[in-house]
Write a protein that holds these residues in place. Structure first.
Motif, PDB file in Angstrom:
ATOM      1  N   ILE A   5       4.143  10.147  -7.063  1.00  7.31           N
ATOM      2  CA  ILE A   5       5.931  10.370  -8.012  1.00  7.31           C
ATOM      3  C   ILE A   5       4.326  10.890  -9.844  1.00  7.31           C
ATOM      4  O   ILE A   5       4.688  11.877 -10.068  1.00  7.31           O
ATOM      5  CB  ILE A   5       6.163   8.907  -8.434  1.00  7.31           C
ATOM      6  N   TYR A   6       3.245  10.278  -9.557  1.00  6.82           N
ATOM      7  CA  TYR A   6       2.577  10.501 -11.440  1.00  6.82           C
ATOM      8  C   TYR A   6       2.697  11.776 -11.542  1.00  6.82           C
ATOM      9  O   TYR A   6       2.244  12.297 -11.971  1.00  6.82           O
ATOM     10  CB  TYR A   6       2.009   9.242 -11.253  1.00  6.82           C
ATOM     11  N   PHE A   7       1.582  12.529 -10.131  1.00 12.31           N
ATOM     12  CA  PHE A   7       0.943  13.708 -10.081  1.00 12.31           C
ATOM     13  C   PHE A   7       1.937  14.708 -10.340  1.00 12.31           C
ATOM     14  O   PHE A   7       1.231  15.191 -10.453  1.00 12.31           O
ATOM     15  CB  PHE A   7      -1.059  13.331  -9.079  1.00 12.31           C
ATOM     16  N   LEU A   8       2.712  14.465  -9.331  1.00 12.03           N
ATOM     17  CA  LEU A   8       3.701  15.417  -9.445  1.00 12.03           C
ATOM     18  C   LEU A   8       4.823  15.668 -11.086  1.00 12.03           C
ATOM     19  O   LEU A   8       4.727  16.832 -11.230  1.00 12.03           O
ATOM     20  CB  LEU A   8       5.530  15.049  -8.029  1.00 12.03           C
ATOM     21  N   ARG A   9       5.222  14.857 -11.391  1.00 16.15           N
ATOM     22  CA  ARG A   9       5.346  14.397 -12.791  1.00 16.15           C
ATOM     23  C   ARG A   9       4.772  15.206 -13.578  1.00 16.15           C
ATOM     24  O   ARG A   9       5.082  15.950 -14.968  1.00 16.15           O
ATOM     25  CB  ARG A   9       6.065  13.283 -13.106  1.00 16.15           C
ATOM     26  N   PRO A  32       0.546  -1.474   0.074  1.00 16.47           N
ATOM     27  CA  PRO A  32      -0.193  -0.023   0.414  1.00 16.47           C
ATOM     28  C   PRO A  32       0.695   1.120   0.092  1.00 16.47           C
ATOM     29  O   PRO A  32       0.338   1.741  -0.434  1.00 16.47           O
ATOM     30  CB  PRO A  32      -0.844  -0.138   1.721  1.00 16.47           C
ATOM     31  N   LEU A  33       1.966   1.315   0.990  1.00 13.41           N
ATOM     32  CA  LEU A  33       2.503   2.143   0.903  1.00 13.41           C
ATOM     33  C   LEU A  33       3.360   2.029  -0.407  1.00 13.41           C
ATOM     34  O   LEU A  33       3.792   3.703  -1.184  1.00 13.41           O
ATOM     35  CB  LEU A  33       3.669   2.558   2.117  1.00 13.41           C
ATOM     36  N   LEU A  34       3.416   1.533  -1.571  1.00  7.76           N
ATOM     37  CA  LEU A  34       4.429   2.138  -2.123  1.00  7.76           C
ATOM     38  C   LEU A  34       3.453   2.200  -3.706  1.00  7.76           C
ATOM     39  O   LEU A  34       3.936   3.181  -4.653  1.00  7.76           O
ATOM     40  CB  LEU A  34       4.841   0.598  -2.597  1.00  7.76           C
ATOM     41  N   LEU A  35       1.980   1.783  -3.760  1.00  5.74           N
ATOM     42  CA  LEU A  35       1.222   1.872  -4.178  1.00  5.74           C
ATOM     43  C   LEU A  35       1.066   3.828  -3.836  1.00  5.74           C
ATOM     44  O   LEU A  35       1.433   4.886  -5.326  1.00  5.74           O
ATOM     45  CB  LEU A  35      -0.475   1.349  -4.033  1.00  5.74           C
ATOM     46  N   ILE A  36       1.248   4.595  -2.528  1.00  2.00           N
ATOM     47  CA  ILE A  36       0.983   5.681  -2.657  1.00  2.00           C
ATOM     48  C   ILE A  36       1.983   6.359  -3.073  1.00  2.00           C
ATOM     49  O   ILE A  36       1.519   7.751  -3.774  1.00  2.00           O
ATOM     50  CB  ILE A  36       0.458   6.027  -1.307  1.00  2.00           C
ATOM     51  N   ALA A  37       3.069   6.044  -2.953  1.00  2.00           N
ATOM     52  CA  ALA A  37       4.300   6.679  -3.288  1.00  2.00           C
ATOM     53  C   ALA A  37       4.169   7.192  -4.633  1.00  2.00           C
ATOM     54  O   ALA A  37       4.743   7.915  -5.184  1.00  2.00           O
ATOM     55  CB  ALA A  37       5.407   5.917  -3.044  1.00  2.00           C
ATOM     56  N   SER A  38       3.946   5.683  -5.228  1.00  2.00           N
ATOM     57  CA  SER A  38       4.015   5.781  -6.880  1.00  2.00           C
ATOM     58  C   SER A  38       2.292   6.190  -7.594  1.00  2.00           C
ATOM     59  O   SER A  38       3.232   7.489  -8.553  1.00  2.00           O
ATOM     60  CB  SER A  38       3.547   4.199  -7.474  1.00  2.00           C
TER      61      SER A  38
END
Length: 302
Positions: free
Chosen positions: A285-289, A276-282
């Motif tokens: 990162i997607y929205f920031l890019r 879950p933490l990896l999914l939230i981090a991904s």
């Protein structure tokens, strides 16, 4: 001439007789001196136990002794003392034999064998109880094992007055018990009777302990060897064994491979646990890019 010869012969006989008498007196004197010397030696030997064997009319003594001496072999002296105590009808209450190690060194004699060298000194602290009438005999037997006597003390405590006082107290206790029996039954009588019986029991216990100490004398003995002993003990050379098994390349390489394989498994399992933490981090990162891409496009249009 003949008269002169007879006179000289008589004179010679008289002189020889006087010489023989003198010699006999001298021999008798020497014999008497030898007897006196022998008697002195016997008295010296007997003086070892004279204080322990002391008896005085109408007196009772509790006797104790304390001996400190050096012996050639502590173990054999201990066995000898214990045997003497047993033969005299006594018993041993304490025997603490120990070896104090002064130094301990190991010398390798081959790749597999070594020699352990110990330097030590043995001593023993004992307490024995012997029948009082045989205390002097026991001290004499102990004296035979000594190399050097450091100290010896014999104490005789006069307990005659204490014994008579205990007898008077026993009579008083019996009289008190009779007087309590004449009181009418109530709570106070029960308390008085209980206290009187308790006091009587303590008096009996004291009398029993005193009788035991009168019957058996206590002797504290400390024996020690004057010089160090050396013990040579054959052991295994541990250095060669350590060197033999200290490093094994094949085993360590195999163990390292297995450890690495299990480490990869642990990492994968850890990633699965925190998905879950990896999914939230991904997603972040997607929205920031995406936001960074959209901002330059607007700027270029303006």
């Amino acid at each position: 001439m003949k008269t002169t010869y007879l006179t000289l012969s008589l004179s010679t006989v008289l002189l020889l007789g006087i010489y023989s008498c003198k010699k006999g007196e001298s021999s008798a004197t020497d014999y008497t001196g030898y007897q006196a010397t022998d008697s002195a030696s016997a008295m010296t030997s007997d003086s070892i136990s004279s204080a322990a064997s002391m008896n005085v009319k109408d007196k009772q003594f509790i006797k104790t002794a304390d001996i400190n001496m050096g012996v050639k072999d502590v173990y054999h002296a201990t066995i000898s003392i214990e045997k003497s105590v047993q033969q005299m009808g006594g018993f041993v209450t304490q025997s603490n034999l120990r070896s104090n190690v002064v130094s301990e060194d190991t010398y390798n004699t081959s790749d597999q064998e070594a020699m352990l060298i110990k330097k030590y000194q043995t001593e023993n602290t004992m307490q024995v109880r012997v029948p009082t009438e045989k205390l002097g005999e026991f001290l004499t037997s102990v004296n035979n094992d000594k190399l050097f006597l450091n100290s010896r003390s014999i104490h005789a405590e006069d307990v005659t007055a204490n014994i008579r006082y205990a007898e008077l107290e026993e009579k008083r206790n019996q009289k008190t018990s009779e007087n309590i029996g004449k009181i009418s039954s109530n709570k106070d009588k029960v308390i008085l009777d209980d206290q009187n019986k308790s006091e009587g029991n303590l008096q009996k216990l004291t009398s029993m302990n005193r009788a035991d100490r009168l019957t058996y004398s206590t002797v504290d003995i400390y024996i020690k060897e004057p010089k160090l002993r050396v013990a040579e003990i054959a052991i295994t050379n541990t250095n060669s064994i350590d060197n033999k098994y200290r490093y094994n390349f094949i085993y360590d390489a195999k163990d390292g491979f297995v450890y690495g394989f299990y480490l990869i498994q642990k990492i994968i399992v850890t990633l699965i646990n925190i998905w879950p933490l990896l999914l939230i981090a991904s997603a972040l990162i997607y929205f920031l890019r995406k936001r960074k891409i959209s901002i330059p496009e607007q700027t270029s249009k303006e």
